[in-house]
Design a protein around this motif. Structure first.
Motif, PDB file in Angstrom:
ATOM      1  N   SER A 133      42.457  43.731  56.902  1.00  0.00           N
ATOM      2  CA  SER A 133      43.484  44.611  56.453  1.00  0.00           C
ATOM      3  C   SER A 133      42.694  45.895  57.679  1.00  0.00           C
ATOM      4  N   SER A 134      44.310  46.568  57.441  1.00  0.00           N
ATOM      5  CA  SER A 134      44.382  47.623  58.453  1.00  0.00           C
ATOM      6  C   SER A 134      44.719  48.683  58.117  1.00  0.00           C
ATOM      7  N   PHE A 135      44.624  49.786  57.575  1.00  0.00           N
ATOM      8  CA  PHE A 135      44.958  51.344  57.108  1.00  0.00           C
ATOM      9  C   PHE A 135      44.613  51.985  57.966  1.00  0.00           C
ATOM     10  N   PRO A 136      45.783  53.390  58.722  1.00  0.00           N
ATOM     11  CA  PRO A 136      45.349  54.227  59.731  1.00  0.00           C
ATOM     12  C   PRO A 136      44.930  55.233  58.579  1.00  0.00           C
ATOM     13  N   LEU A 137      45.038  56.053  59.463  1.00  0.00           N
ATOM     14  CA  LEU A 137      43.972  56.928  59.204  1.00  0.00           C
ATOM     15  C   LEU A 137      45.626  58.083  58.933  1.00  0.00           C
ATOM     16  N   THR A 138      45.357  58.359  57.265  1.00  0.00           N
ATOM     17  CA  THR A 138      46.616  59.479  57.395  1.00  0.00           C
ATOM     18  C   THR A 138      46.481  61.147  57.538  1.00  0.00           C
ATOM     19  N   ILE A 139      47.303  61.538  58.967  1.00  0.00           N
ATOM     20  CA  ILE A 139      46.689  62.916  58.799  1.00  0.00           C
ATOM     21  C   ILE A 139      48.274  64.159  58.828  1.00  0.00           C
ATOM     22  N   ASN A 140      48.412  64.770  57.362  1.00  0.00           N
ATOM     23  CA  ASN A 140      49.314  64.916  57.829  1.00  0.00           C
ATOM     24  C   ASN A 140      49.552  66.610  58.730  1.00  0.00           C
ATOM     25  N   ASP A 141      51.025  66.541  59.161  1.00  0.00           N
ATOM     26  CA  ASP A 141      51.167  67.357  59.950  1.00  0.00           C
ATOM     27  C   ASP A 141      50.873  69.011  59.661  1.00  0.00           C
ATOM     28  N   ARG A 142      50.830  69.283  60.226  1.00  0.00           N
ATOM     29  CA  ARG A 142      49.695  70.602  59.792  1.00  0.00           C
ATOM     30  C   ARG A 142      51.175  71.799  59.069  1.00  0.00           C
ATOM     31  N   LYS A 143      52.246  71.721  59.997  1.00  0.00           N
ATOM     32  CA  LYS A 143      52.688  72.902  60.008  1.00  0.00           C
ATOM     33  C   LYS A 143      54.175  72.201  59.180  1.00  0.00           C
ATOM     34  N   VAL A 144      54.358  70.327  59.045  1.00  0.00           N
ATOM     35  CA  VAL A 144      55.101  70.146  58.088  1.00  0.00           C
ATOM     36  C   VAL A 144      54.480  70.027  57.128  1.00  0.00           C
ATOM     37  N   ALA A 145      53.297  70.186  56.552  1.00  0.00           N
ATOM     38  CA  ALA A 145      52.326  70.571  55.287  1.00  0.00           C
ATOM     39  C   ALA A 145      52.245  71.658  54.810  1.00  0.00           C
ATOM     40  N   GLU A 146      51.907  72.208  55.325  1.00  0.00           N
ATOM     41  CA  GLU A 146      52.234  74.114  55.209  1.00  0.00           C
ATOM     42  C   GLU A 146      53.516  74.215  54.587  1.00  0.00           C
ATOM     43  N   THR A 147      55.018  74.051  55.693  1.00  0.00           N
ATOM     44  CA  THR A 147      56.034  73.878  54.810  1.00  0.00           C
ATOM     45  C   THR A 147      56.182  73.193  53.918  1.00  0.00           C
ATOM     46  N   ILE A 148      56.060  72.128  53.371  1.00  0.00           N
ATOM     47  CA  ILE A 148      55.980  71.628  51.903  1.00  0.00           C
ATOM     48  C   ILE A 148      54.809  72.609  51.120  1.00  0.00           C
ATOM     49  N   ASN A 149      53.735  73.241  51.545  1.00  0.00           N
ATOM     50  CA  ASN A 149      53.243  73.405  50.512  1.00  0.00           C
ATOM     51  C   ASN A 149      53.769  75.056  50.319  1.00  0.00           C
ATOM     52  N   ARG A 150      54.586  75.110  51.116  1.00  0.00           N
ATOM     53  CA  ARG A 150      54.799  76.899  50.651  1.00  0.00           C
ATOM     54  C   ARG A 150      56.520  76.257  49.398  1.00  0.00           C
ATOM     55  N   SER A 151      56.968  75.688  49.780  1.00  0.00           N
ATOM     56  CA  SER A 151      58.527  74.991  48.685  1.00  0.00           C
ATOM     57  C   SER A 151      57.697  74.780  47.447  1.00  0.00           C
ATOM     58  N   PHE A 152      56.877  73.246  47.719  1.00  0.00           N
ATOM     59  CA  PHE A 152      55.868  73.619  46.947  1.00  0.00           C
ATOM     60  C   PHE A 152      55.583  74.463  45.066  1.00  0.00           C
ATOM     61  N   THR A 153      54.671  75.411  46.223  1.00  0.00           N
ATOM     62  CA  THR A 153      54.310  76.478  45.127  1.00  0.00           C
ATOM     63  C   THR A 153      55.121  77.517  44.774  1.00  0.00           C
ATOM     64  N   GLN A 154      56.412  77.618  45.413  1.00  0.00           N
ATOM     65  CA  GLN A 154      57.785  78.729  45.155  1.00  0.00           C
ATOM     66  C   GLN A 154      57.845  77.322  43.997  1.00  0.00           C
ATOM     67  N   TYR A 155      57.895  75.955  43.954  1.00  0.00           N
ATOM     68  CA  TYR A 155      58.732  75.583  42.689  1.00  0.00           C
ATOM     69  C   TYR A 155      58.156  75.042  41.750  1.00  0.00           C
ATOM     70  N   PHE A 156      57.313  74.767  41.483  1.00  0.00           N
ATOM     71  CA  PHE A 156      55.919  74.174  40.843  1.00  0.00           C
ATOM     72  C   PHE A 156      54.645  75.266  40.714  1.00  0.00           C
ATOM     73  N   GLY A 157      55.152  76.390  41.546  1.00  0.00           N
ATOM     74  CA  GLY A 157      53.734  77.678  40.882  1.00  0.00           C
ATOM     75  C   GLY A 157      52.780  77.203  40.596  1.00  0.00           C
ATOM     76  N   ASP A 158      51.715  77.663  39.912  1.00  0.00           N
ATOM     77  CA  ASP A 158      50.039  76.996  40.180  1.00  0.00           C
ATOM     78  C   ASP A 158      50.158  76.072  39.650  1.00  0.00           C
ATOM     79  N   ARG A 159      51.556  74.310  39.766  1.00  0.00           N
ATOM     80  CA  ARG A 159      50.679  73.080  39.250  1.00  0.00           C
ATOM     81  C   ARG A 159      51.217  72.524  40.676  1.00  0.00           C
ATOM     82  N   HIS A 160      50.698  73.497  41.482  1.00  0.00           N
ATOM     83  CA  HIS A 160      50.781  72.171  43.062  1.00  0.00           C
ATOM     84  C   HIS A 160      49.297  72.888  43.390  1.00  0.00           C
TER      85      HIS A 160
END
Ligand code: ZN
Ligand code: ZN
Length: 442
Positions: free
Chosen positions: A317-344
């Motif tokens: 079996s072979s699984f690739p590296l999982t590399i989050n796109d920087r821009k998408v991850a930063e966008t998700i981080n912003r939203s999750f921090t807004q919604y979940f606060g310090d739980r994110h």
């Protein structure tokens, strides 16, 4: 883009009572199916999707028991939300009232116990719960969502099978090409929390079956044999030097010999030995170097042991590296921090697990982000951390893996809804204060 207050107000208003989803979770948990055989699970998902809305364009049997439900809700971007649906050949020992007692014949013909020990049952129920929320909240967003349910993640083959079966080929399964691909995994973090990071987030995993050929014979006459057990033993020890002596201390890598099989009785020297090896890496450079080192060491030990035949290497079996796109991850981080606060946690540590999720995006050269949500009861988790014993908390793939249903399920649903609204939410209509003031003056 929606704002934090609108995330909360939309979710408060439209998220259904999750009671039925808790029951669905228990049902899925007790009735998991092994990779590539998720027939009943897939049928259950299809029928739940049909119950949620007749507006879904549902396509089934993609790359095995994979399916998509497309919801077209006006102009805008297209996003893909993914859940994996398979269970593992593990005998459950959680003692939960809804523990699995299921047995199933695997593709190798052997009957095995089945357990959702990786939490994919949470992924299924969270994505269905998010789908119901987003259908109900459709006046608040515009665009298109692909809800994708993927089989055979544990084998590392399901995402590739869906793509190879023409998931994105116009016509065949009618899956629109998403602008961004999003997915999540339940993880041994406190329940109610989420975490991700930009850049590399999960390791690559490469598994091999290696056969070492000796020359068998009577246990009393080792000089007339080539003993593959001795050679394989040297290989196992020597492989330990890759991570300790070749890889830099600040590079993350794991080489594990998960199985070593040879012979069947005391007085016979076997004629072959089989090693099953699993390699985890977090960079493409060291992935290549470690794979090369493993081959070099096995070949050299076989040469040293005078094997009659070169060893064989079979990739299992072979699984690739999982590399989050920087821009998408930063966008998700912003939203999750807004919604979940310090739980994110926006900067979690790299995870040495692996996923084939990224293939659903890399196959069409689209960016992606993968995040985690916690499943451990918070008080228990915090107590174990306080005692320095967090390593004894059962992790994914343990027969004791038992995430608490709540707030895990709610967190899984909310994370998907927040992520979707981040890309598809309508601008809030804000009152223009200056105009208002002008009016007052007039
Ligand atoms: Zn897993
Ligand atoms: Zn998993």
């Amino acid at each position: 883009m929606a704002t934090s207050s609108s995330f909360s107000s939309i979710i408060d208003k439209y998220r259904p009572d999750l009671g039925p989803y808790e029951e669905l979770y228990k049902h899925c948990h007790a009735n998991g199916e092994l990779s590539t055989q998720e027939k009943e699970t897939a049928a259950l998902i299809t029928s739940r999707l049909q119950q949620i809305s007749s507006d879904f364009d549902i396509r089934t049997d993609i790359g095995g028991h994979g399916q998509i439900a497309v919801l077209d809700n006006g102009p805008g971007q297209t996003i893909l939300l993914r859940a994996d649906i398979d269970a593992l050949p593990i005998k459950e020992k959680t003692g939960l009232p809804y523990a699995s007692t299921k047995m199933m014949r695997d593709t190798d013909g052997i009957k095995k116990p089945v357990m959702h020990a990786c939490g994919h049952d949470f992924h299924i129920t969270s994505l269905l719960g998010a789908a119901e929320t987003l259908v109900a909240a459709r006046s608040t967003w515009s665009g298109r969502i692909v809800f994708l349910f993927q089989p055979a993640e544990e084998r590392g083959s399901g995402a590739r099978a869906m793509v190879d079966d023409g998931l994105y080929d116009g016509g065949k399964h009618a899956c629109p090409i998403p602008d961004v691909v999003l997915g999540q995994h339940v993880f041994p973090l406190p329940a109610g929390t989420t975490a991700t990071r930009p850049g590399p987030i999960m390791s690559a995993a490469d598994s091999f079956k290696i056969t070492i050929y000796g020359s068998g014979g009577h246990g009393s006459m080792p000089h007339r044999t080539i003993d593959p057990v001795v050679i394989a033993s040297h290989v196992v020890v020597r492989l330990q030097t890759i991570v300790s002596r070749e890889v830099p201390p600040d590079e993350i890598a794991v080489v594990t010999v998960g199985a070593l099989q040879a012979g069947s009785t005391e007085n016979v020297i076997s004629d072959e030995a089989v090693l099953k090896i699993n390699i985890r890496t977090v960079s493409a450079v060291w992935r290549d170097r470690i794979l090369a080192s493993v081959k070099r060491i096995v070949k050299a030990e076989c040469l040293a042991g005078n094997c009659p035949k070169e060893p064989t290497f079979e990739a299992t079996s072979s699984f690739p590296l999982t590399i989050n796109d920087r821009k998408v991850a930063e966008t998700i981080n912003r939203s999750f921090t807004q919604y979940f606060g310090d739980r994110h946690d926006p900067e979690m540590a790299n995870v040495l697990g692996s996923e084939d999720f990224g293939i659903l995006a890399s196959a069409i050269d689209r960016p992606y982000c993968f995040w985690f949500f916690g499943g451990h009861e918070k008080s228990k988790h915090d107590e174990m951390v306080r005692r320095g014993e967090e390593d004894s908390l059962p992790v994914n793939h343990s027969p004791y893996f038992a995430p608490v249903i709540q707030p895990t399920l709610t967190t899984g649903v909310d994370a998907l809804v927040v992520a979707a609204l981040t890309y598809l939410g309508k601008e809030e209509e804000e009152e223009d204060w200056e105009d208002w003031e002008d009016c007052q003056v007039d």
